[in-house]
Design an enzyme around this catalytic site. Structure first.
Site, PDB file in Angstrom:
ATOM      1  N   LEU A   1      -6.394 -31.720  18.084  1.00  0.00           N
ATOM      2  CA  LEU A   1      -5.048 -30.990  18.331  1.00  0.00           C
ATOM      3  C   LEU A   1      -4.146 -30.944  16.982  1.00  0.00           C
ATOM      4  O   LEU A   1      -3.614 -31.738  16.541  1.00  0.00           O
ATOM      5  CB  LEU A   1      -4.168 -31.925  19.123  1.00  0.00           C
ATOM      6  CG  LEU A   1      -4.755 -32.354  20.276  1.00  0.00           C
ATOM      7  CD1 LEU A   1      -3.782 -33.174  21.440  1.00  0.00           C
ATOM      8  CD2 LEU A   1      -5.354 -31.311  21.480  1.00  0.00           C
TER       9      LEU A   1
ATOM     10  N   LEU B   1      -4.112 -28.157  13.131  1.00  0.00           N
ATOM     11  CA  LEU B   1      -4.783 -27.772  12.218  1.00  0.00           C
ATOM     12  C   LEU B   1      -4.101 -27.381  10.962  1.00  0.00           C
ATOM     13  O   LEU B   1      -4.094 -26.385  10.250  1.00  0.00           O
ATOM     14  CB  LEU B   1      -5.751 -26.476  12.229  1.00  0.00           C
ATOM     15  CG  LEU B   1      -6.939 -26.129  11.617  1.00  0.00           C
ATOM     16  CD1 LEU B   1      -7.910 -27.228  11.045  1.00  0.00           C
ATOM     17  CD2 LEU B   1      -7.728 -24.862  11.804  1.00  0.00           C
TER      18      LEU B   1
ATOM     19  N   GLY C   1      -4.792 -31.856   9.671  1.00  0.00           N
ATOM     20  CA  GLY C   1      -5.888 -31.456  10.629  1.00  0.00           C
ATOM     21  C   GLY C   1      -6.986 -30.556   9.644  1.00  0.00           C
ATOM     22  O   GLY C   1      -8.128 -30.924   9.742  1.00  0.00           O
ATOM     23  N   SER C   2      -6.420 -30.053   8.655  1.00  0.00           N
ATOM     24  CA  SER C   2      -7.575 -29.311   7.647  1.00  0.00           C
ATOM     25  C   SER C   2      -8.197 -30.165   6.788  1.00  0.00           C
ATOM     26  O   SER C   2      -9.655 -30.285   6.743  1.00  0.00           O
ATOM     27  CB  SER C   2      -6.797 -28.402   6.891  1.00  0.00           C
ATOM     28  OG  SER C   2      -6.188 -27.299   7.435  1.00  0.00           O
TER      29      SER C   2
ATOM     30  N   GLY D   1       7.410 -30.044  -2.389  1.00  0.00           N
ATOM     31  CA  GLY D   1       6.816 -30.326  -1.157  1.00  0.00           C
ATOM     32  C   GLY D   1       7.061 -31.603  -0.851  1.00  0.00           C
ATOM     33  O   GLY D   1       6.181 -32.129   0.165  1.00  0.00           O
TER      34      GLY D   1
ATOM     35  N   ASP E   1      12.308 -42.417   9.146  1.00  0.00           N
ATOM     36  CA  ASP E   1      10.786 -42.212   9.094  1.00  0.00           C
ATOM     37  C   ASP E   1      10.236 -43.887   8.924  1.00  0.00           C
ATOM     38  O   ASP E   1       9.262 -44.493   9.501  1.00  0.00           O
ATOM     39  CB  ASP E   1      10.289 -41.484   8.200  1.00  0.00           C
ATOM     40  CG  ASP E   1       8.789 -41.367   7.688  1.00  0.00           C
ATOM     41  OD1 ASP E   1       8.247 -40.786   8.540  1.00  0.00           O
ATOM     42  OD2 ASP E   1       8.425 -42.008   6.820  1.00  0.00           O
TER      43      ASP E   1
ATOM     44  N   LYS F   1       7.683 -46.624  11.262  1.00  0.00           N
ATOM     45  CA  LYS F   1       6.797 -47.339  10.584  1.00  0.00           C
ATOM     46  C   LYS F   1       6.887 -48.837  10.556  1.00  0.00           C
ATOM     47  O   LYS F   1       6.039 -49.864  10.889  1.00  0.00           O
ATOM     48  CB  LYS F   1       6.389 -46.995   9.231  1.00  0.00           C
ATOM     49  CG  LYS F   1       6.283 -45.660   9.159  1.00  0.00           C
ATOM     50  CD  LYS F   1       6.011 -44.927   7.863  1.00  0.00           C
ATOM     51  CE  LYS F   1       5.586 -43.426   7.744  1.00  0.00           C
ATOM     52  NZ  LYS F   1       5.662 -42.843   6.199  1.00  0.00           N
TER      53      LYS F   1
ATOM     54  N   GLY G   1      -0.396 -36.907   2.383  1.00  0.00           N
ATOM     55  CA  GLY G   1      -1.283 -35.847   1.693  1.00  0.00           C
ATOM     56  C   GLY G   1      -2.228 -35.638   2.684  1.00  0.00           C
ATOM     57  O   GLY G   1      -2.668 -36.395   3.522  1.00  0.00           O
TER      58      GLY G   1
END
Length: 431
Positions: free
Chosen positions: A9, A11, A15-16, A187, A201, A205, A302
């Site tokens: 679910l 990409l 996902g890549s 980025g 965030d 965690k 990453g």
């Protein structure tokens, strides 16, 4: 098992990375589990979008039911993000007896208990190693590697964006807004960085880490949260002068079966192991009664680091399939939730004040602390040029959160106190 079929679910970046690792490491994975792994279907938003990897177009779909209702798909890997819709997808997958691996910290922090219960009822695995610290195998280390110990403290830098920003502010003497812009250009920060810079965030965690570490169901609302947006260059420089490094620290402590969990800017002693963790890297410091002090360090995000954790979870699922023990590792929290009150939470504190530059002011301030039996470890007092104002920087010895908050209220009522510029938690050592 002839082949393990995967439904993916999402990409995007992660996902890549999952697809790349499965393809590039197929021989190693087959050696681990005894059969090949095949990514059968991938859910995407658009079939025509350019991808960072070569992919057979026939594998792509925009209909999630091509994955959830396919009886040949054994494992669903979720890297699409989102909460409510994604929860529904994963509940359906589990109810259809598909194992699930997810990297979704928001989902697990909010709905983890429900998903784990559903997985257990259907004798399915649900693993989420990548949800906390990217490529660092911290969850499995806590659940398995330290399973025989009683964990007393989990303390960590679990957000790469804020660590990058604070590192640059400290090294370059730059302002928050300037460094945030740089982080976005590189980025490391989203266009809307709120979740990162406000500590949300990291809080999600820490809720996951505390739940697993203390075997106690800790909800997101149980985490006290403060972000980094109010930190100034002056705060960081005063910290340096006193021997501290500024970090956004997630803290979970257990004492006398009571727990405190927080995320807040913290001045760490320069000798603390976490003080040297820089830029986008993450580190989690875990203390146990038997093992003592341990630290886990590595890339917290990453494509390939996160995908490594996901595929490692996948390997465990497949080994469980081979051994017929899927769903057997899910253990409900052992202890009822007991949270510390403010009068039971102790820390050292950094306090920066602007006060009237007059005789007797400092004595007036110290008397307030004396009433609460709080003494000072370090003191700086500097005149502000061309003003009838002085700047006082204090570092206290250990004080309860309740006492410190009470003192702040009384300081604001003093005519001699012009402004409370900043307050931070202080951690002197790793103990």
């Amino acid at each position: 098992m002839n082949v393990i079929s995967i439904g993916l679910l999402g990409l995007g970046t992660v996902g890549s990375g999952v697809v790349k690792i499965i393809e590039d490491h197929q021989d190693k994975l087959m050696h681990q589990v005894g059969c090949p792994i095949k990514v059968k279907k991938i859910l995407v938003k658009s079939l025509d979008k350019e991808r960072p990897i070569d992919i057979d177009p026939s594998v792509l779909t925009t209909d999630v039911n091509d994955i959830l209702l396919d009886s040949e798909i054994d494992v669903v890997i979720e890297v699409m993000g989102g909460v409510e819709k994604t929860k529904d997808y994963l509940l359906q997958a589990l109810n259809n007896r598909k194992h699930v691996v997810t990297a979704n910290k928001d989902l697990m922090a909010i709905h983890g208990a429900e998903l784990l219960q559903t997985a257990s009822e259907n004798e399915c695995d649900l693993f989420f190693e990548a949800s906390v610290a990217g490529g660092i195998p911290i969850l499995r280390s806590i659940v398995d590697g330290l399973s025989s110990d009683k964990i007393t403290k989990i303390m960590g830098i679990v957000n790469g964006t804020t660590n990058f920003i604070l590192t640059k502010m400290s090294k370059n003497g730059a302002a928050y807004e300037e460094v945030l812009k740089e982080a976005q250009e590189l980025g490391f920060a989203e266009a809307d960085p709120t979740s990162d810079v406000e500590g949300l965030d990291a809080a999600r965690k820490m809720a996951i880490l505390a739940t697993l570490g203390f075997s106690m169901e800790i909800d997101l609302d149980d985490v006290s949260v403060q972000g980094i947006t109010s930190i100034t260059e002056e705060d960081i420089q005063y910290g340096k002068q006193l021997g501290y490094t500024m970090k956004l620290i997630g803290m979970a402590k257990q004492e006398d079966d009571k727990v405190e969990v927080s995320v807040q800017p913290t001045l760490l002693s320069d000798s603390h192991p976490l003080a040297s963790v820089q830029n986008e890297y993450n580190a989690v410091y875990v203390c146990g009664e038997a093992v003592g002090e341990t630290m886990f360090y590595g890339p917290g995000a990453g494509s390939l680091p996160t995908a490594t954790s996901i595929v490692s979870d996948l390997v465990v699922v497949m080994k469980n399939m081979r051994d017929g023990v899927n769903g057997k590792s899910i253990v409900s929290p052992q202890y009822p939730k007991k949270l510390k009150q403010d009068n039971e939470i102790f820390s050292k504190y950094f306090l920066r004040l602007h006060v009237s530059d007059e005789t007797g002011v400092f004595a007036e301030i110290t008397s307030l602390f004396a009433e609460h039996n709080i003494s000072f470890e370090k003191i700086l007092q500097l005149p502000i040029v061309k003003r009838e104002t002085a700047e006082i920087v204090l570092v206290t010895h250990h004080a309860s959160k309740q006492d410190f908050e009470d003192i702040l209220v009384r300081l604001r009522d003093l005519k001699s106190v012009k402004d409370i510029k900043s307050t931070y938690r202080v951690e002197r050592s790793s103990n």
